[in-house]
Motif scaffolding. Sequence first.
Motif, PDB file in Angstrom:
ATOM      1  N   LEU A   1       0.483  -1.433   0.332  1.00  0.00           N
ATOM      2  CA  LEU A   1      -0.184  -0.012  -0.437  1.00  0.00           C
ATOM      3  C   LEU A   1       0.868   1.274   0.187  1.00  0.00           C
ATOM      4  CD1 LEU A   1      -3.158  -0.612   2.652  1.00  0.00           C
ATOM      5  CD2 LEU A   1      -2.848  -0.478  -0.108  1.00  0.00           C
ATOM      6  N   ARG A   2       1.894   1.340   0.778  1.00  0.00           N
ATOM      7  CA  ARG A   2       2.596   2.441   0.735  1.00  0.00           C
ATOM      8  C   ARG A   2       3.781   2.636  -0.792  1.00  0.00           C
ATOM      9  NH1 ARG A   2       5.288   0.141   5.085  1.00  0.00           N
ATOM     10  NH2 ARG A   2       7.285  -0.719   4.199  1.00  0.00           N
ATOM     11  N   ALA A   3       3.626   1.161  -1.461  1.00  0.00           N
ATOM     12  CA  ALA A   3       3.864   1.863  -3.171  1.00  0.00           C
ATOM     13  C   ALA A   3       3.102   1.648  -4.013  1.00  0.00           C
ATOM     14  CB  ALA A   3       4.581  -0.043  -3.264  1.00  0.00           C
ATOM     15  N   VAL A   4       1.860   1.937  -3.698  1.00  0.00           N
ATOM     16  CA  VAL A   4       0.580   2.497  -3.789  1.00  0.00           C
ATOM     17  C   VAL A   4       0.414   3.847  -3.876  1.00  0.00           C
ATOM     18  CG1 VAL A   4      -2.033   2.396  -4.531  1.00  0.00           C
ATOM     19  CG2 VAL A   4      -0.746   0.310  -4.280  1.00  0.00           C
ATOM     20  N   VAL A   5       0.892   4.336  -2.863  1.00  0.00           N
ATOM     21  CA  VAL A   5       0.565   5.668  -2.648  1.00  0.00           C
ATOM     22  C   VAL A   5       1.727   6.237  -3.433  1.00  0.00           C
ATOM     23  CG1 VAL A   5       0.702   7.876  -1.591  1.00  0.00           C
ATOM     24  CG2 VAL A   5      -0.650   4.923  -1.009  1.00  0.00           C
ATOM     25  N   GLY A   6       2.970   5.777  -2.999  1.00  0.00           N
ATOM     26  CA  GLY A   6       4.101   6.249  -3.737  1.00  0.00           C
ATOM     27  C   GLY A   6       4.487   5.756  -4.782  1.00  0.00           C
ATOM     28  N   HIS A   7       4.241   5.736  -5.331  1.00  0.00           N
ATOM     29  CA  HIS A   7       4.499   5.445  -7.198  1.00  0.00           C
ATOM     30  C   HIS A   7       3.362   6.149  -7.604  1.00  0.00           C
ATOM     31  CE1 HIS A   7       6.958   1.351  -6.925  1.00  0.00           C
ATOM     32  NE2 HIS A   7       7.446   2.145  -6.396  1.00  0.00           N
ATOM     33  N   LEU A   8       2.283   7.244  -6.589  1.00  0.00           N
ATOM     34  CA  LEU A   8       2.048   8.145  -8.171  1.00  0.00           C
ATOM     35  C   LEU A   8       2.615   9.428  -8.336  1.00  0.00           C
ATOM     36  CD1 LEU A   8      -1.310   9.060  -5.370  1.00  0.00           C
ATOM     37  CD2 LEU A   8      -0.824   7.573  -7.962  1.00  0.00           C
ATOM     38  N   GLY A   9       3.920   9.604  -7.816  1.00  0.00           N
ATOM     39  CA  GLY A   9       5.476  10.623  -7.797  1.00  0.00           C
ATOM     40  C   GLY A   9       5.241  10.011  -9.049  1.00  0.00           C
ATOM     41  N   PRO A  10       5.819   8.678  -9.905  1.00  0.00           N
ATOM     42  CA  PRO A  10       6.292   8.297 -10.841  1.00  0.00           C
ATOM     43  C   PRO A  10       5.306   8.982 -12.170  1.00  0.00           C
ATOM     44  CG  PRO A  10       7.657   7.091 -10.060  1.00  0.00           C
ATOM     45  CD  PRO A  10       6.475   7.873  -9.109  1.00  0.00           C
ATOM     46  N   VAL A  11       3.857   8.303 -11.931  1.00  0.00           N
ATOM     47  CA  VAL A  11       3.086   8.030 -12.608  1.00  0.00           C
ATOM     48  C   VAL A  11       2.117   9.281 -12.881  1.00  0.00           C
ATOM     49  CG1 VAL A  11       0.474   6.907 -13.105  1.00  0.00           C
ATOM     50  CG2 VAL A  11       2.876   5.982 -12.046  1.00  0.00           C
ATOM     51  N   ALA A  12       1.850   9.931 -11.969  1.00  0.00           N
ATOM     52  CA  ALA A  12       1.296  11.260 -12.110  1.00  0.00           C
ATOM     53  C   ALA A  12       1.969  12.394 -12.110  1.00  0.00           C
ATOM     54  CB  ALA A  12       0.028  11.044 -10.847  1.00  0.00           C
ATOM     55  N   GLY A  13       3.296  12.654 -11.236  1.00  0.00           N
ATOM     56  CA  GLY A  13       3.995  13.796 -11.408  1.00  0.00           C
ATOM     57  C   GLY A  13       5.803  13.455 -11.836  1.00  0.00           C
ATOM     58  N   GLY A  14       5.705  12.969 -12.639  1.00  0.00           N
ATOM     59  CA  GLY A  14       6.845  12.635 -13.213  1.00  0.00           C
ATOM     60  C   GLY A  14       8.409  12.428 -12.520  1.00  0.00           C
TER      61      GLY A  14
ATOM     62  N   ALA B   1      11.531   7.450  -8.364  1.00  0.00           N
ATOM     63  CA  ALA B   1      10.323   7.021  -7.190  1.00  0.00           C
ATOM     64  C   ALA B   1      11.102   7.086  -6.121  1.00  0.00           C
ATOM     65  CB  ALA B   1      11.441   5.109  -7.627  1.00  0.00           C
ATOM     66  N   GLY B   2       9.885   6.835  -5.226  1.00  0.00           N
ATOM     67  CA  GLY B   2      10.497   7.375  -3.713  1.00  0.00           C
ATOM     68  C   GLY B   2       9.951   9.519  -3.904  1.00  0.00           C
TER      69      GLY B   2
ATOM     70  N   ALA C   1       9.454  18.235 -12.918  1.00  0.00           N
ATOM     71  CA  ALA C   1       8.355  17.193 -12.017  1.00  0.00           C
ATOM     72  C   ALA C   1       7.808  17.694 -11.018  1.00  0.00           C
ATOM     73  CB  ALA C   1      10.024  15.974 -11.750  1.00  0.00           C
ATOM     74  N   ILE C   2       6.987  16.605 -10.449  1.00  0.00           N
ATOM     75  CA  ILE C   2       6.306  16.792  -9.288  1.00  0.00           C
ATOM     76  C   ILE C   2       7.263  16.071  -8.234  1.00  0.00           C
ATOM     77  CG2 ILE C   2       4.105  17.901  -8.230  1.00  0.00           C
ATOM     78  CD1 ILE C   2       2.861  17.932 -11.428  1.00  0.00           C
ATOM     79  N   ASP C   3       7.858  16.310  -7.412  1.00  0.00           N
ATOM     80  CA  ASP C   3       9.335  15.968  -6.853  1.00  0.00           C
ATOM     81  C   ASP C   3       8.940  16.382  -5.303  1.00  0.00           C
ATOM     82  OD1 ASP C   3      10.597  17.630  -7.496  1.00  0.00           O
ATOM     83  OD2 ASP C   3      12.168  16.444  -7.963  1.00  0.00           O
ATOM     84  N   SER C   4       8.005  17.693  -5.590  1.00  0.00           N
ATOM     85  CA  SER C   4       7.891  18.303  -3.918  1.00  0.00           C
ATOM     86  C   SER C   4       6.213  19.776  -4.454  1.00  0.00           C
ATOM     87  CB  SER C   4       9.301  19.209  -3.521  1.00  0.00           C
ATOM     88  OG  SER C   4       9.098  20.356  -4.919  1.00  0.00           O
ATOM     89  N   THR C   5       6.470  19.643  -2.845  1.00  0.00           N
ATOM     90  CA  THR C   5       5.234  21.010  -3.583  1.00  0.00           C
ATOM     91  C   THR C   5       5.457  21.972  -3.827  1.00  0.00           C
ATOM     92  OG1 THR C   5       4.139  19.362  -1.442  1.00  0.00           O
ATOM     93  CG2 THR C   5       2.859  21.812  -2.490  1.00  0.00           C
TER      94      THR C   5
END
Length: 404
Positions: free
Chosen positions: A169-182, A185-186, A329-333
Motif C-alpha cells: 500500500l505504501r508503494a500504491v501511494v508512493g508510485h503516484l510520484g512517477p505515474v502522475a508527477g514525473g 521512485a520515492g 517534475a512534481i517531486d515536491s509541493t
Amino acid sequence: MEVRGEGLIALAASLRLARLGHRVTLVAADPSWRSRARRPLSGELPPVLEVPAAWRDLFGKSGRNMDAELARDGFTLTEAPPVLHRMEKETLALPTERAAQIAAVRTHWSPDVARIWSHLLDRADEAWQARRALGLEYPVAGALRGGDLPRALAGRHLTDGCDDLPALLRAVVGHLGPVAGGTRAGRGGTPLLADLAVPRVFGRWQLTRLDDGSATTLQPLLDALDRRLGARGVEVAAGPARRPDLVIDTEPPRRRFGHDRPFLAPTVRLTRSPDTAPGGRRAERGVEHSVDHTPAGPVLHWSWSEQGQRATLTHDHTRPVRRPDLGRAIDSTAAWRRRPPLQWIRDDGAPVLAASPAAHGGPEPWAQLLTGALAAYLSHERLTGQDVSPHNRAVGADGRLRRH
C-alpha cells in the motif's frame, strides 16, 4: 484566432471557441489525435478513461452528445475492472469504489490497516477538492506562494502518514510520484495525492464495441472529436496563414528549470500476441490493468482483446524518458507551485495565452482537457468581455450566455 499545438489542450480549446462563434485556425503540423500521426496519441494513452465528465463536457460544448456520437460509431463506455497491484509475491486487486476498496484492504490485512487506509482516502479527497480550484476549474493566473496553498496541499511529501501501511500500500501511494508527477521512485509532492481520489470520484471506464463487447483504444473517441473540428469549421493548418487577433499557445514554455527536474515520462511499448490465455482458453474481453511495484518504480500494463489478438500497452517507469514539454517534475509541493501559470503575454502585437501541460492543471489527459477549457473561457472573455465559464450562472448547458 489561432491555437497552436498538436495535443489535447489545443483540440479542446479549438472546439469550444468555434462553438462560441470564433473563427479558429488550429496550427498543428502533425495532430497527435489522428491515427495517421507520426506518434498517435492513442498508442500512448491508457485505454481506460478517468474523469469521463471532462470528455462528455467537451462533446456537449462542441454541439454533440458523446454517448450518442460513440453509439453511432458502434461503441459505448463500460466500467473497467479493478486494478491488480503486485509487489514481490504479494497481489491485491484494489476496487475503484471506496467501500469496496476499504473492504478489500481489511480482508487482505486487518481492520487497523483498513482504518489507516480510510484516513488516507479522506486526505486524498481533501487534496482533490483543493486542486480543483488551482488550475483545473479555475485558472492559476499568477505565481503561487506557499502561504497561498490550502492546508490539504501544504504537506511536504506525498507519502506523509503512510509509515504504518504495509509495503504494497505504501508503494500504491508512493508510485503516484512517477505515474502522475514525473518523478523518480520515492519522490512526490502532496498535490499528487489527489490522483488517488480521481478514480474513486469519477470511476474508471473502457471503450467497448457494441457488437461483441471487446475493448479498444481511445482512437474512436479521438476520431469523433476530430470530426467535430470539421463540423465546427476549425481550419487545421501546418503553419499560421494570417495575423491572428489572439493566440493560445499550448506548446510548453521554453525556460530553465533551475534546481527543479524536468518531467520524467515512462518508456511506452505496445505489443500484440495470440488472443488466448494459459490452457488455450480465450482471454477476457475487457481491459485488464495491472501494476508491478518494483524498487526502481512502477511498471503499468493494460491488456485487452482486439481483432483476434491480445494487445498489451506497457508504461515502464523504471526506464524514464525526459519530457521537458510536460514541465517540472512534481517531486515536491514547491515544484508544483513553480509550474507556469496561465498568463497573457504579447507577441508581435497579438495577445498570447500560454496554456500547456506544464501548467498547474497537469499532464493527465483529463487535466489537459480542463486546461483547454480554461484557455477557451479566458480567450473568449478577452475578446468579448463575456464570462462563459461554468461558474457564471447565466451560462446555459451549451456554454453560451442565456438571453435572460
